[in-house]
Design a protein around this motif. Structure first.
Motif, PDB file in Angstrom:
ATOM      1  N   VAL A   1      61.202  28.461  24.661  1.00  0.00           N
ATOM      2  CA  VAL A   1      60.217  28.289  25.235  1.00  0.00           C
ATOM      3  C   VAL A   1      58.932  28.581  24.443  1.00  0.00           C
ATOM      4  O   VAL A   1      58.811  29.915  24.050  1.00  0.00           O
TER       5      VAL A   1
ATOM      6  N   CYS B   1      58.770  29.456  34.037  1.00  0.00           N
ATOM      7  CA  CYS B   1      57.693  29.536  33.251  1.00  0.00           C
ATOM      8  C   CYS B   1      56.571  29.870  34.065  1.00  0.00           C
ATOM      9  O   CYS B   1      55.692  30.752  33.792  1.00  0.00           O
TER      10      CYS B   1
ATOM     11  N   VAL C   1      54.751  32.184  31.531  1.00  0.00           N
ATOM     12  CA  VAL C   1      53.478  31.802  30.995  1.00  0.00           C
ATOM     13  C   VAL C   1      52.330  31.926  32.009  1.00  0.00           C
ATOM     14  O   VAL C   1      52.518  31.938  32.862  1.00  0.00           O
TER      15      VAL C   1
ATOM     16  N   TYR D   1      53.028  25.300  27.516  1.00  0.00           N
ATOM     17  CA  TYR D   1      54.075  25.733  26.972  1.00  0.00           C
ATOM     18  C   TYR D   1      54.955  24.276  26.798  1.00  0.00           C
ATOM     19  O   TYR D   1      54.954  23.546  27.527  1.00  0.00           O
TER      20      TYR D   1
END
Lengths: 82, 82
Positions: A6, A60, A65, A72
């Motif tokens: 990622v 994520c 994130v 991302y």
């Protein structure tokens, strides 16, 4: 097993003071050809083969994130056991 | 202009407590198929076209990367001016 990378970067519109500092450091070392520096994160996950891409996106968005400030990208590779 | 991505990861032999914490967080959220998490950096540089790969390696070794604890990889792409 799958290896997931990622890559997380600050959105273009957001100032990156850490990158500006690193750019200054490089220029002081004589690397004057550096136009811009932006610093992001790279998270490497090793997950079970059943893990879907949708689950990675969920990870994520829920934890990895900060989607307000960061973008991302996901890269997935199959890993053959050694 | 060239866009250079420097991917920096802790060496395999070095413990990554931040990664361990994130793995714990993912498991608490119900993502039990996560085997390991390691957190690295990704530095994006925009440099002049004359900048050579050797100069990028020098930047990494002098400033960007702690070569005792970290490994790095470089990806270079030409950028066409918009």
């Amino acid at each position: 097993m799958k290896k997931v990378i990622v890559s997380i970067a600050l959105r273009e519109s957001i100032l990156d003071p850490q990158g500006v500092a690193v750019k200054g450091g490089l220029q002081q070392l004589g690397f004057t050809g550096v136009e811009s520096v932006r610093i992001g994160k790279q998270i490497e996950l090793l997950v079970e083969t059943e893990t879907t891409e949708a689950m990675i996106h969920e990870m994520c968005q829920k934890l990895l994130v900060n989607t307000v400030m960061e973008d991302y990208q996901i890269t997935i590779e199959e890993v053959t056991p050694a």
